[in-house]
Design an enzyme around this catalytic site. Structure first.
Site, PDB file in Angstrom:
ATOM      1  N   VAL A 261      30.260  40.806  39.992  1.00  0.00           N
ATOM      2  CA  VAL A 261      30.116  39.369  40.222  1.00  0.00           C
ATOM      3  C   VAL A 261      31.208  38.937  41.193  1.00  0.00           C
ATOM      4  O   VAL A 261      32.353  39.399  41.098  1.00  0.00           O
ATOM      5  CB  VAL A 261      30.258  38.577  38.901  1.00  0.00           C
ATOM      6  CG1 VAL A 261      30.168  37.085  39.151  1.00  0.00           C
ATOM      7  CG2 VAL A 261      29.209  39.017  37.896  1.00  0.00           C
ATOM      8  N   CYS A 262      30.843  38.073  42.123  1.00  0.00           N
ATOM      9  CA  CYS A 262      31.772  37.465  43.054  1.00  0.00           C
ATOM     10  C   CYS A 262      32.508  38.552  43.846  1.00  0.00           C
ATOM     11  O   CYS A 262      31.871  39.394  44.462  1.00  0.00           O
ATOM     12  CB  CYS A 262      32.721  36.528  42.311  1.00  0.00           C
ATOM     13  SG  CYS A 262      33.496  35.281  43.366  1.00  0.00           S
ATOM     14  N   GLY A 263      33.808  38.567  43.846  1.00  0.00           N
ATOM     15  CA  GLY A 263      34.587  39.516  44.633  1.00  0.00           C
ATOM     16  C   GLY A 263      34.586  40.937  44.113  1.00  0.00           C
ATOM     17  O   GLY A 263      35.148  41.824  44.748  1.00  0.00           O
TER      18      GLY A 263
END
Length: 120
Positions: free
Chosen positions: A11-13
């Site tokens: 998720v995300c980075g």
């Protein structure tokens, strides 16, 4: 990452961490919109989508797309009835369409905006 029987989700980075370690070269992935150019520069195939399913790798964009990722993985593993029941429990409706590497190539006009280098 080498075991196709293990699904890795980010998720995300999180996808940037894997990409910077050289683990996503040639794989379709997404990250937070501010990191898409960096993701593409690592050799990953950056896809602008909320959730990207590349087989044993499933990635989600910004932090709020983590809910969509979790519900998608639930549906993928145990089916839509369970995933829908959990959606109801969370009082949350998934957003967007999950992008998958497999399937027919879309026909018609090219979408507006820049196309990531990995998708040309």
């Amino acid at each position: 990452m080498d075991d196709p029987d293990v699904t890795v989700a980010t998720v995300c980075g999180g996808s940037l961490v894997l990409a910077m370690a050289g683990l996503l070269e040639g794989r379709h992935a997404v990250t937070h919109h501010m990191g898409m150019d960096v993701l593409d520069a690592t050799g990953a195939r950056a896809v602008r989508a909320r959730v990207v399913d590349d087989g044993s790798l499933v990635t989600a964009a910004g932090v709020t797309s983590g809910l969509d990722l979790g519900l998608y993985l639930l549906e993928r593993e145990v089916g839509p009835r369970i995933a829908h029941a959990v959606e109801d429990l969370f009082a949350y409706e998934r957003r967007g369409t999950v992008w998958r590497a497999a399937g027919p190539v879309p026909a018609g006009p090219v979408p507006a905006g820049p196309v990531p280098a990995g998708e040309r």
